[in-house]
Design a protein around this motif. Structure first.
Motif, PDB file in Angstrom:
ATOM      1  N   GLU A  34     -29.927  -0.836  10.698  1.00  0.00           N
ATOM      2  CA  GLU A  34     -30.216  -1.643  12.054  1.00  0.00           C
ATOM      3  C   GLU A  34     -30.939  -2.776  11.736  1.00  0.00           C
ATOM      4  N   LEU A  35     -31.595  -3.043  10.744  1.00  0.00           N
ATOM      5  CA  LEU A  35     -32.562  -4.119  10.556  1.00  0.00           C
ATOM      6  C   LEU A  35     -31.470  -5.343   9.755  1.00  0.00           C
ATOM      7  N   ILE A  36     -30.521  -4.789   8.959  1.00  0.00           N
ATOM      8  CA  ILE A  36     -29.510  -5.816   8.228  1.00  0.00           C
ATOM      9  C   ILE A  36     -28.393  -6.372   9.118  1.00  0.00           C
ATOM     10  N   PRO A  37     -28.367  -7.769   9.288  1.00  0.00           N
ATOM     11  CA  PRO A  37     -27.604  -8.276  10.053  1.00  0.00           C
ATOM     12  C   PRO A  37     -26.112  -8.483   9.100  1.00  0.00           C
ATOM     13  N   TRP A  38     -25.599  -7.162   9.226  1.00  0.00           N
ATOM     14  CA  TRP A  38     -24.259  -7.210   8.401  1.00  0.00           C
ATOM     15  C   TRP A  38     -23.055  -8.178   8.866  1.00  0.00           C
ATOM     16  N   ILE A 122     -28.491 -12.939  -1.050  1.00  0.00           N
ATOM     17  CA  ILE A 122     -29.613 -11.981  -0.708  1.00  0.00           C
ATOM     18  C   ILE A 122     -30.816 -12.667  -0.385  1.00  0.00           C
ATOM     19  N   ASN A 123     -31.265 -14.106  -0.631  1.00  0.00           N
ATOM     20  CA  ASN A 123     -32.341 -14.649   0.072  1.00  0.00           C
ATOM     21  C   ASN A 123     -31.951 -15.143   1.599  1.00  0.00           C
ATOM     22  N   LYS A 124     -30.506 -15.484   1.826  1.00  0.00           N
ATOM     23  CA  LYS A 124     -30.305 -15.988   3.097  1.00  0.00           C
ATOM     24  C   LYS A 124     -30.318 -14.766   4.123  1.00  0.00           C
ATOM     25  N   ILE A 125     -29.760 -13.537   3.473  1.00  0.00           N
ATOM     26  CA  ILE A 125     -29.992 -12.284   4.422  1.00  0.00           C
ATOM     27  C   ILE A 125     -31.455 -11.935   4.474  1.00  0.00           C
ATOM     28  N   LYS A 127     -34.047 -14.056   4.665  1.00  0.00           N
ATOM     29  CA  LYS A 127     -34.563 -14.996   5.770  1.00  0.00           C
ATOM     30  C   LYS A 127     -34.101 -14.789   6.950  1.00  0.00           C
ATOM     31  N   LYS A 128     -32.831 -14.377   7.197  1.00  0.00           N
ATOM     32  CA  LYS A 128     -32.370 -13.983   8.688  1.00  0.00           C
ATOM     33  C   LYS A 128     -33.126 -12.707   9.109  1.00  0.00           C
ATOM     34  N   ILE A 129     -33.257 -11.869   8.334  1.00  0.00           N
ATOM     35  CA  ILE A 129     -33.905 -10.590   8.712  1.00  0.00           C
ATOM     36  C   ILE A 129     -35.296 -10.953   9.272  1.00  0.00           C
ATOM     37  N   GLU A 133     -36.865 -10.705  13.289  1.00  0.00           N
ATOM     38  CA  GLU A 133     -38.073  -9.895  13.501  1.00  0.00           C
ATOM     39  C   GLU A 133     -39.209 -10.522  13.981  1.00  0.00           C
ATOM     40  N   ILE A 134     -39.360 -11.884  13.503  1.00  0.00           N
ATOM     41  CA  ILE A 134     -40.429 -12.811  14.120  1.00  0.00           C
ATOM     42  C   ILE A 134     -40.052 -13.398  15.562  1.00  0.00           C
TER      43      ILE A 134
END
Length: 148
Positions: A34-38, A122-125, A127-129, A133-134
């Motif tokens: 649920e956390l990962i913006p697939w 991976i870094n983009k993902i 950062k998006k997560i 969350e913030i």
């Protein structure tokens, strides 16, 4: 050729298990799924493939999810696929709609996944997560402040 999944992924409580079982929403793999913006990165991943050459590509969720499982469990490529084959929560995590006893992919696919999903993506993902969350936390704080 790139294949977009036809049916939307069911929520964890609707994921079909043998013997009418259900996935726990408190399972670590369900929570992480649920956390990962697939979907936010599916299109970017799809651009890496040719429409004319080769078999249809695996979905981004399956590719990244399999690599995450491998890293978190510290397993070999073959053992990672075996773990996925045996565990319905891992199958949910990589985007399958229901439990299946056959391996969803060959272990050799992980080599291709590692070539396509680099550190920059991976870094983009990540950062998006973190941003999501913030933002979610900020909304909760504002809501709490309004109630006081």
């Amino acid at each position: 050729m790139y294949r977009k999944e036809e049916q939307p992924l069911p929520p964890p409580e609707k994921f079909e298990l043998p013997f009418e079982g259900k996935l726990s929403p408190n399972n670590r793999w369900v929570i992480m799924a649920e956390l990962i913006p697939w979907d936010d990165f599916e299109e970017e991943y799809a651009k890496l493939f040719s429409a004319e050459k080769g078999a249809p590509a695996k979905l981004f969720r399956m590719a990244l999810g399999t690599l995450i499982i491998k890293e978190k469990l510290g397993t070999s490529d073959r053992e990672t696929i075996e773990q996925i084959r045996e565990n319905p929560c891992l199958q949910y995590f990589i985007g399958l709609n229901c439990y299946q006893q056959e391996p969803p992919l060959e272990s050799s696919m992980l080599v291709h996944f590692r070539k396509r999903i680099d550190g920059e993506l991976i870094n983009k993902i990540n950062k998006k997560i973190v941003k999501r969350e913030i933002d979610k936390s900020d909304k909760e704080v504002k809501k709490k402040d309004c109630l006081q």
